[in-house]
Design an enzyme around this catalytic site. Structure first.
Site, short mmCIF file in Angstrom:
data_model
loop_
_atom_site.label_atom_id
_atom_site.label_comp_id
_atom_site.label_asym_id
_atom_site.label_seq_id
_atom_site.Cartn_x
_atom_site.Cartn_y
_atom_site.Cartn_z
CG ASP A 47 -1.85 2.12 8.75
OD1 ASP A 47 -2.48 2.63 8.01
OD2 ASP A 47 -0.80 1.53 8.05
CD GLU A 73 0.42 3.80 10.15
OE1 GLU A 73 0.96 2.47 11.15
OE2 GLU A 73 1.15 3.77 9.28
CE LYS A 101 5.35 2.16 5.92
NZ LYS A 101 4.26 2.21 4.83
CD GLU A 117 2.39 -4.95 7.90
OE1 GLU A 117 2.27 -5.07 8.72
OE2 GLU A 117 2.69 -4.65 6.79
CG HIS A 159 7.69 -3.61 9.09
ND1 HIS A 159 6.49 -5.14 9.35
CD2 HIS A 159 6.37 -3.13 9.49
CE1 HIS A 159 5.18 -4.81 9.05
NE2 HIS A 159 5.48 -3.41 9.88
CG ASP A 199 2.50 4.71 5.55
OD1 ASP A 199 3.55 5.22 5.20
OD2 ASP A 199 2.24 3.70 5.95
CB SER A 242 -1.29 0.16 1.06
OG SER A 242 0.30 0.43 2.24
CG HIS A 260 -1.60 -5.41 4.12
ND1 HIS A 260 -0.45 -5.05 5.17
CD2 HIS A 260 -0.40 -5.18 3.10
CE1 HIS A 260 0.39 -4.19 4.95
NE2 HIS A 260 0.66 -4.22 3.75
CE LYS A 280 3.06 -0.34 10.16
NZ LYS A 280 1.64 0.55 9.64
CD GLU A 283 -0.56 -2.19 9.44
OE1 GLU A 283 0.12 -1.54 10.40
OE2 GLU A 283 0.20 -1.92 8.02
P1 PGA Z 1 3.23 -1.37 3.01
O1 PGA Z 1 1.95 -0.89 4.15
O2 PGA Z 1 4.55 -1.79 3.32
O3 PGA Z 1 2.34 -2.29 2.42
O4 PGA Z 1 3.46 -0.42 1.81
C1 PGA Z 1 2.62 -0.66 5.48
C2 PGA Z 1 1.95 0.73 6.20
O5 PGA Z 1 0.71 0.84 5.87
O6 PGA Z 1 1.68 1.22 6.99
ZN ZN Z 2 0.94 2.98 7.02
#
Ligand code: PGA
Ligand code: ZN
Length: 436
Positions: free
Chosen positions: A243, A287, A339, A206, A367, A314, A43, A156, A390, A165
């Protein structure tokens, strides 16, 4: 002077979803070696640095990374060989200049980040320091509170949940090792509750469960029940973080819950939903509650709830100092998800963290949904000292590798290791709204 780089070499490996990614090996003249593997998102934010894929449909459905591999082996190696492996900002400045584009579209952020991380590791080895100390200095001693993604939805998992999430946050544990136990025991309790209720206990990308739950509330209820079943106190010992990854269900400034039956919410209705959830459940952090271009949604939520919960951007920021600056100036959130592969070098990621520190914002080292056994982010979280990571659920070894590395770091630090909740000030603790 740190030893010069002798050579770099990259090759294609597979990530936790079975898709190709890069591994880079940096070898220094003094014989020290640093190896790093690059993560990959599903995503992804629209403004992330470019993840270069081959597009050759005869290999891995077009997802091969042989171009990025050859960019390391043919172009980057020629520029970096002979350069001192430290300081890191000189290495990263050379990589950015060599690429020469805004979003790392020439060489690929995956090629660049692989080199950036591998060189950092080699330089750390050469200096005789563990990576967290090399990047964070002698004061780096704070273990992060983990956000553990125990129920997966959105992009996911193929299930009925639109939110991506549902995470547990063992912030009340006395140390990291106990936090991990709180997390794992809650995860196992959740397994039993889901099984008893007739839901699937198969896991998503995840490592969290991916059941076909009927509502968001049911997910939160089950998590609270699991925390209790594990003998822990919801809110005080283990809190909840969400999230939703709202960009993935936003359509023309509305929010369409397509996976759970096509309910459509306006921004205000979504805000009201979050409000209800945070009042009913011990939620400490949300998030990407709004889409990546819905700055007003974020601003409204931060203005109305930012004093009691953490609001994290994010996709909104994609770890890019330019967007984080805009967020700080407009009060869009009070925290940033960090990230490395969204921006593409270690130095730019550190800069994003420093902006948060200067603004007294929180930050969460994260991650991606596509991970490898690489544990760079565990060291990075300790080095940056923000007290949050995370790193996924309590299953799938690419997730556990990060937690196991943090256990190792905590042991190594011994009595100077610190584990402290960043959330007590947000009201999730004993004075907060833990459910009865
Ligand atoms: P992604 O999702 O690693 O698939 O982009 C993680 C997130 O949205 O935090
Ligand atoms: Zn996110």
């Amino acid at each position: 002077m740190t030893s010069p780089i002798q050579t770099l070499s990259a090759y294609e490996i597979l990530d936790s979803r079975g898709y190709p990614t890069l591994r880079v090996v940096a070898t220094l003249k003094d014989g020290h070696v640093g190896i790093a593997s690059v993560p990959s998102g599903a995503s992804t934010g629209r403004h992330e640095a470019l993840e270069l894929r081959d597009g050759d449909m005869s290999r891995y459905g077009g997802k091969g990374v042989l171009k990025a591999v050859s960019n390391v082996n043919d172009i980057i190696r020629g520029r970096l060989a002979g350069m001192a492996a430290a300081p890191q900002d000189a290495i990263d400045a050379a990589l950015i200049a060599l690429d020469g584009t805004e979003n790392k579209t020439r060489l690929g952020a995956n090629a660049i980040l692989g080199v950036s991380m591998a060189v950092a590791r080699a330089a750390a080895a050469s200096s005789g320091a563990p990576l967290y100390r090399y990047l964070g200095g002698n004061s780096a001693a704070r273990l992060p509170v983990p956000m553990m993604n125990v129920i997966n939805g959105g992009r996911h998992a193929q299930n009925s949940l639109d939110f991506q999430e549902f995470m547990i946050v063992p912030h009340g544990a006395p140390d990291f090792a106990e936090a991990l136990r709180y997390g794992a025991e809650t995860f196992h309790a959740l397994h039993d509750l889901l099984h008893k209720a007739g839901y699937s206990t198969a896991v998503g990308d995840e490592g969290g469960f991916a059941p076909n739950l009927k509502t968001i509330e049911e997910a939160c209820e089950l998590i609270v029940a699991a925390i209790r079943k594990a003998g822990l106190h919801p809110g005080d010992d283990v809190a909840i973080a969400l999230d939703p990854a709202a960009s993935s269900f936003a359509e023309d400034s509305r929010y369409v819950f397509a996976k759970s039956g096509n309910k459509i919410l306006t921004r205000d209705e979504l805000l009201a939903l979050y409000d209800r959830l945070t009042i009913t459940y011990p939620i400490v952090s949300i998030e990407d509650g709004f889409a990546e271009d819905d700055w007003d949604g974020f601003r409204l939520q931060t203005a109305t709830c930012g004093n009691r919960i953490q609001i994290v951007g994010d996709d909104l920021y994609v770890t890019n100092p330019r967007f984080i600056q805009k967020g700080i100036e407009s009060g869009a959130t009070n925290a940033v998800l960090i990230k490395l592969n969204q921006i593409g070098t270690v130095t730019e990621t550190v800069k994003a963290v420093q902006m948060c520190q200067d603004a007294r914002w929180a930050y969460v080292i994260s991650h991606r949904s596509g991970e490898t056994e690489d544990t760079f982010i565990a060291d990075f979280a300790v080095a940056m000292g923000g007290g949050q990571i995370k790193a996924g659920s309590l299953s799938r070894s690419e997730r556990l590798a990060k937690y196991n590395r943090l256990l190792e770091i905590e042991r190594e630090l011994g009595s100077v290791a610190v584990y402290a909740s960043p959330f007590l000030k947000h009201g999730a603790g004993r004075h907060g709204h833990s459910p009865t």
